[in-house]
Motif scaffolding. Structure first.
Motif: not given
Length: 281
Positions: A118, A153, A156, A159
């Motif tokens: 990220n 993506l 992300t 997480w």
């Protein structure tokens, strides 16, 4: 902090700070609306004003003539962002559940790797991605924008969703296991229904990310006008000697309106998902 417990001056301070914050956030959109409603001939000559006698919707009518493929560009943006979101969530849900509930080798190391991914923008990997997509014969296709979007993506999404799934009581799953349910059945019938607010929050974040990164991937991996998304298609309002700013702003507002309408309908789920776990019981 409860607003009812504050003094009168404190309430004024809170409301003033909130107003300034919202004004700062909404000012670009207000300016876009103002520019889209003014004739091009008056934009650079007339003095700035919040309201003007020359406001009209002419730019919203002319933009379809200036860029005949504008409707196609809007559809492409929605299609690509939706495809990225669906594919990403299909991968993220089981992956986030595994990180939230299972123990396996290199779990912490791989999570750290996702966080490290990220930290890099798509521009850093454009050349390797171009070579991979060229090898797979995916250049100048929708996949050239969908696959990179999904790849960037997924970390992300894992997480964000992992943190939400960890707040779901394990006792609910253990009760299902006692009744003979499998891990996959428990995920589908117990965990996912309870995680709907969190899924909507993560899906929204993924969709916004997919919409925002379309421009970089589109101008690098795609040369076909018919499948260009809106961010790349807006460049057609920029000419060699001048730019039709009012039509450009009108097209940009028209393109984001469907997304804003969907988010308004999902607002209560977004609030529920964002505040989940904020209060310790």
């Amino acid at each position: 902090m409860q607003i009812d417990r504050l003094s009168f001056l404190q309430k004024i301070g809170v409301y003033a700070a909130t107003f300034l914050f919202l004004l700062f956030i909404l000012m670009p959109f207000i300016e876009m609306i103002r520019v889209s409603l003014r004739p091009m001939s008056h934009l650079m000559t007339a003095e700035f004003s919040w309201w003007s006698e020359d406001f009209s919707l002419q730019a919203y009518r002319d933009m379809w003539k200036t860029v005949p493929l504008l409707g196609r560009y809007i559809f492409n943006s929605i299609f690509v962002a939706s495809a990225v979101t669906v594919i990403t969530m299909i991968v993220v849900i089981p992956a986030a559940y595994a990180y939230a509930r299972l123990d396996f080798p290199f779990k912490a190391l791989s999570l750290g790797g996702f966080l490290a991914v990220n930290m890099f923008t798509g521009a850093v990997l454009l050349i390797p991605l171009y070579r991979v997509l060229r090898t797979l014969s995916m250049l100048n296709t929708y996949w050239a924008m969908i696959i990179p979007g999904v790849a960037f993506l997924i970390p992300t999404g894992i997480w964000l969703l992992r943190s939400y799934l960890e707040k779901i009581p394990r006792e609910l799953e253990e009760a299902a296991f006692v009744d003979g349910a499998s891990r996959l059945y428990t995920l589908r019938r117990v965990v996912i229904p309870l995680a709907v607010p969190g899924l909507i929050v993560v899906g929204t974040a993924v969709y916004i990310g997919a919409y925002a990164q379309q421009f970089l991937f589109a101008i690098t991996f795609n040369n076909v006008r018919e499948i260009q998304p809106l961010p790349a298609g807006l460049f057609e309002f920029v000419g060699y000697q001048d730019t039709t700013w009012n039509e450009l702003m009108a097209a940009a507002l028209t393109g984001i309106t469907p997304v804003m309408i969907v988010f308004l309908f999902l607002q209560k789920f977004l609030v529920a998902g964002l505040t989940a776990g904020a209060v310790k019981e």
